[in-house]
Scaffold this active site. Structure first.
Site, mmCIF file in Angstrom:
data_model
loop_
_atom_site.group_PDB
_atom_site.id
_atom_site.type_symbol
_atom_site.label_atom_id
_atom_site.label_comp_id
_atom_site.label_asym_id
_atom_site.label_seq_id
_atom_site.Cartn_x
_atom_site.Cartn_y
_atom_site.Cartn_z
ATOM 1 N N GLU A 32 0.695 -1.141 -0.082
ATOM 2 C CA GLU A 32 0.090 0.051 0.139
ATOM 3 C C GLU A 32 0.679 1.228 0.043
ATOM 4 O O GLU A 32 1.743 1.250 0.703
ATOM 5 C CB GLU A 32 -1.052 0.013 1.161
ATOM 6 N N GLY A 45 -22.738 2.159 1.142
ATOM 7 C CA GLY A 45 -23.959 1.439 1.308
ATOM 8 C C GLY A 45 -23.717 -0.018 0.465
ATOM 9 O O GLY A 45 -22.852 -0.147 -0.442
ATOM 10 N N ARG A 96 -16.954 4.190 5.916
ATOM 11 C CA ARG A 96 -15.842 3.468 5.089
ATOM 12 C C ARG A 96 -14.503 3.246 6.073
ATOM 13 O O ARG A 96 -14.213 2.221 5.963
ATOM 14 C CB ARG A 96 -15.687 4.533 4.194
ATOM 15 N N ARG A 177 -20.410 15.461 -0.396
ATOM 16 C CA ARG A 177 -20.563 14.385 0.618
ATOM 17 C C ARG A 177 -20.559 15.064 1.827
ATOM 18 O O ARG A 177 -19.632 15.775 1.987
ATOM 19 C CB ARG A 177 -19.632 13.386 0.199
ATOM 20 N N ASP A 301 -12.045 -1.427 -8.686
ATOM 21 C CA ASP A 301 -12.001 0.196 -9.445
ATOM 22 C C ASP A 301 -10.865 0.082 -10.487
ATOM 23 O O ASP A 301 -10.994 0.666 -11.356
ATOM 24 C CB ASP A 301 -11.823 1.221 -8.354
ATOM 25 N N ALA A 314 -18.430 -0.846 -4.707
ATOM 26 C CA ALA A 314 -17.659 -1.773 -3.719
ATOM 27 C C ALA A 314 -18.228 -3.228 -3.967
ATOM 28 O O ALA A 314 -17.623 -4.206 -3.550
ATOM 29 C CB ALA A 314 -17.663 -1.142 -2.662
HETATM 30 C C1 FAD Z 1 -19.046 9.505 -4.299
HETATM 31 C C2 FAD Z 1 -18.759 7.906 -4.219
HETATM 32 C C3 FAD Z 1 -19.827 7.214 -3.495
HETATM 33 C C4 FAD Z 1 -19.697 5.706 -3.571
HETATM 34 N N1 FAD Z 1 -20.730 5.104 -2.625
HETATM 35 C C5 FAD Z 1 -20.555 3.630 -2.993
HETATM 36 C C6 FAD Z 1 -21.565 2.836 -2.162
HETATM 37 O O1 FAD Z 1 -22.499 3.350 -1.428
HETATM 38 N N2 FAD Z 1 -21.719 1.567 -2.345
HETATM 39 C C7 FAD Z 1 -20.474 0.898 -2.945
HETATM 40 O O2 FAD Z 1 -20.565 -0.361 -3.173
HETATM 41 N N3 FAD Z 1 -19.709 1.661 -3.745
HETATM 42 C C8 FAD Z 1 -19.687 2.964 -3.654
HETATM 43 N N4 FAD Z 1 -18.682 3.621 -4.226
HETATM 44 C C9 FAD Z 1 -17.941 3.085 -4.937
HETATM 45 C C10 FAD Z 1 -16.410 2.451 -3.920
HETATM 46 O O3 FAD Z 1 -16.092 3.591 -3.074
HETATM 47 C C11 FAD Z 1 -15.374 1.830 -4.766
HETATM 48 O O4 FAD Z 1 -15.824 0.915 -5.714
HETATM 49 C C12 FAD Z 1 -14.284 1.171 -3.871
HETATM 50 O O5 FAD Z 1 -14.029 1.894 -2.892
HETATM 51 C C13 FAD Z 1 -13.261 0.648 -4.458
HETATM 52 O O6 FAD Z 1 -12.338 0.102 -3.844
HETATM 53 P P1 FAD Z 1 -10.761 -0.301 -4.320
HETATM 54 O O7 FAD Z 1 -10.161 -1.023 -3.037
HETATM 55 O O8 FAD Z 1 -10.990 -1.192 -5.628
HETATM 56 O O9 FAD Z 1 -10.102 1.018 -4.631
HETATM 57 P P2 FAD Z 1 -9.664 2.210 -3.786
HETATM 58 O O10 FAD Z 1 -10.598 2.251 -2.424
HETATM 59 O O11 FAD Z 1 -9.289 3.502 -4.529
HETATM 60 O O12 FAD Z 1 -8.080 1.555 -3.097
HETATM 61 C C14 FAD Z 1 -7.132 1.622 -3.777
HETATM 62 C C15 FAD Z 1 -5.851 1.540 -2.759
HETATM 63 O O13 FAD Z 1 -4.821 1.235 -3.492
HETATM 64 C C16 FAD Z 1 -3.471 2.515 -3.213
HETATM 65 N N5 FAD Z 1 -2.833 2.480 -4.179
HETATM 66 C C17 FAD Z 1 -3.115 3.214 -5.165
HETATM 67 N N6 FAD Z 1 -2.068 3.232 -6.126
HETATM 68 C C18 FAD Z 1 -1.050 2.550 -5.501
HETATM 69 C C19 FAD Z 1 0.388 2.172 -5.986
HETATM 70 N N7 FAD Z 1 0.997 2.714 -7.064
HETATM 71 N N8 FAD Z 1 1.132 1.591 -4.956
HETATM 72 C C20 FAD Z 1 0.649 1.168 -3.875
HETATM 73 N N9 FAD Z 1 -0.717 1.143 -3.448
HETATM 74 C C21 FAD Z 1 -1.540 2.318 -4.330
HETATM 75 C C22 FAD Z 1 -4.392 3.521 -2.475
HETATM 76 O O14 FAD Z 1 -3.726 4.160 -1.783
HETATM 77 C C23 FAD Z 1 -5.710 2.787 -2.026
HETATM 78 O O15 FAD Z 1 -5.444 2.534 -0.591
HETATM 79 C C24 FAD Z 1 -18.881 5.077 -4.210
HETATM 80 C C25 FAD Z 1 -17.633 5.776 -4.884
HETATM 81 C C26 FAD Z 1 -18.086 7.214 -4.872
HETATM 82 C C27 FAD Z 1 -16.969 8.064 -5.710
#
Ligand code: FAD
Length: 421
Positions: A32, A45, A96, A177, A301, A314
């Site tokens: 990370e 949610g 979160r 938000r 994502d 998520a």
């Molecule tokens: C406004 C908003 C509201 C939302 N509401 C909902 C909801 O209610 N329900 C739902 O299901 N989804 C919701 N989502 C979607 C949800 O937030 C995302 O799908 C989810 O957080 C993605 O998780 P992730 O772990 O794939 O990515 P992220 O949460 O972006 O995590 C990525 C991680 O990788 C790390 N990282 C990045 N680059 C590097 C690198 N080069 N080297 C090492 N580490 C790195 C980052 O620091 C981070 O910790 C919402 C999104 C938004 C924008």
């Protein structure tokens, strides 16, 4: 030796995958970039699909917590009850940052390495060598990019930033938000608006609220106010920041003269003087043709960043985790060359998830246009047709038979492995 995987990113996807792999005794390390866990103090949610996926990832995550969840769709331009509703069985909503803390607490010590920003990946024989920003390197059998919307792993996979390839772009919408303390919201809005999730629809804007927290702990009303941007471009592209500071006045100005109800106006007045305005980015215009290449897979994502209009981003990440962990379990302990075995796993994962994940990206965009009455046959006169449209999409989001999908993916994996021999 079983394959050792390098997971990049300890967000919701990377951390849940780590829990799922730990349960299956599959060796891995999570890298990370941040020096410590970073999540927002916002609500998240979960639909029934997310609840089922978490239970597959690790039964502890899905244990006994599902409850009826529903969302009431309101005519945001009139004070009154909902015009239609969506129902399901799920996990409700979580805070979160606190939830990520709980997840990280389930990962064995030493598995997550903080302060490791991935900068490059080189292939060396059957291995991959990871290069980090602090000058260190690490070796693994393959990389799983869980590094979110701005994914470095995806960039490496498609050939670097110079090449026009898969990437995220501005969706033309942003969101304010805010987490409103429950007591304050109760005083101003009454119990129904605070306890029931709702989505207020209207012209070019929509407002989502849902309760976060349980009695006895901190409780909030999570508010997300969505706006179609007249500018069509996000101002801070160059700084790569998707959030900008904003105030309550900014939100009020954006909702001015749009005919929104007193309830929505009241809600916006409960937001803070200082809050964030989020540019909503997704991969709708520049999708990945496939989620893997030689020794690299992206999930969550990183693979299919979506706008949040189905509240399922998520949830789909959790589905990815459930499918990937189940496929890795299938080859775990098999006497195949780890690298080759992983290639077939990544291909089967892509086959299983690609279409559904891409569907979310596009359907989410369309859902926002529907809620904001920007499509033909939407608005006050068309609630019945809109209800049908919303229900159909929600059924796709929430109704997946994940056990069956995983069984089919396993069969596909076996077929691929036979063909590869
Ligand atoms: C406004 C908003 C509201 C939302 N509401 C909902 C909801 O209610 N329900 C739902 O299901 N989804 C919701 N989502 C979607 C949800 O937030 C995302 O799908 C989810 O957080 C993605 O998780 P992730 O772990 O794939 O990515 P992220 O949460 O972006 O995590 C990525 C991680 O990788 C790390 N990282 C990045 N680059 C590097 C690198 N080069 N080297 C090492 N580490 C790195 C980052 O620091 C981070 O910790 C919402 C999104 C938004 C924008």
């Amino acid at each position: 030796m079983p394959p050792h995987l390098a997971l990049i990113g300890a967000g919701i996807t990377g951390t849940t995958l780590s829990i799922a792999l730990t349960r299956r005794h599959i060796p891995h390390t999570v890298y990370e970039q941040a020096p410590h866990p970073t999540e927002l103090g916002a609500g998240l949610g979960f639909g029934p699909n997310a609840a089922r996926a978490m239970a597959i990832a690790d039964p502890v995550l899905g244990a006994g917590e599902t409850e009826p969840v529903w969302i009431e769709f309101l005519d945001g331009t009139a004070d009154g009850g909902g015009v239609f509703a969506g129902f399901g069985e799920g996990h409700g909503a979580v805070h979160r940052a606190k939830w990520l803390g709980v997840l990280l607490g389930m990962v064995p010590g030493g598995v997550v390495q903080f302060g490791k920003r991935l900068e490059g990946v080189e292939r060396l024989g059957g291995k991959v060598v990871l290069r980090f920003g602090d000058g260190t390197t690490a070796e693994a059998d393959a990389v799983v990019g869980c590094d979110g919307v701005k994914s470095k792993v995806r960039e490496i996979m498609v050939g670097g930033g110079e090449v026009e390839g898969a990437r995220c772009g501005y969706s033309g919408k942003y969101a304010y938000r805010c987490m409103i303390p429950r007591e304050l919201a109760l005083e101003e809005l009454g119990i129904e608006r605070v306890e029931v999730s709702s989505l207020g629809m209207g012209h070019g804007r929509h407002v989502l609220t849902f309760p976060v927290g349980k009695p006895g702990g901190e409780q909030f009303l999570n508010l997300v106010a969505f706006v179609t941007d007249a500018n069509k471009s996000w101002p801070s592209q160059d700084t790569k920041s998707f959030t900008l500071p904003a105030t309550m006045e900014d939100a009020l100005r954006d909702f001015e003269q749009r005919g929104f109800s007193k309830t929505i106006q009241k809600l916006l007045h409960l937001t803070k003087d200082k809050m964030d305005k989020w540019g909503l980015f997704d991969m709708a215009d520049h999708p990945l043709p496939k989620f893997y290449s030689d020794g690299i897979l992206v999930i969550g994502d990183a693979a299919h960043a979506s706008t949040p209009h189905h509240g399922s981003g998520a949830g789909f990440c959790m589905e990815d985790v459930a499918v990937l962990a189940s496929l890795l379990e299938e080859i775990h302990g098999c006497d195949v060359e780890p690298y080759d075995g992983l290639h077939e796993v990544f291909a089967a994962f892509d086959e299983s998830r690609g279409e559904r994940d891409q569907w979310l990206v596009h359907s989410s965009r369309r859902a926002a246009e529907l809620y904001q009455w920007r499509l033909p046959d939407t608005g006050k006169e068309h609630f019945e047709a809109m209800r049908r449209d919303v229900e159909t999409r929600q059924a796709v989001c929430w109704g997946i038979d994940l056990e069956k999908v995983i069984q089919e993916a396993r069969v596909d994996l076996r077929r691929r492995r036979r063909a590869a021999k």
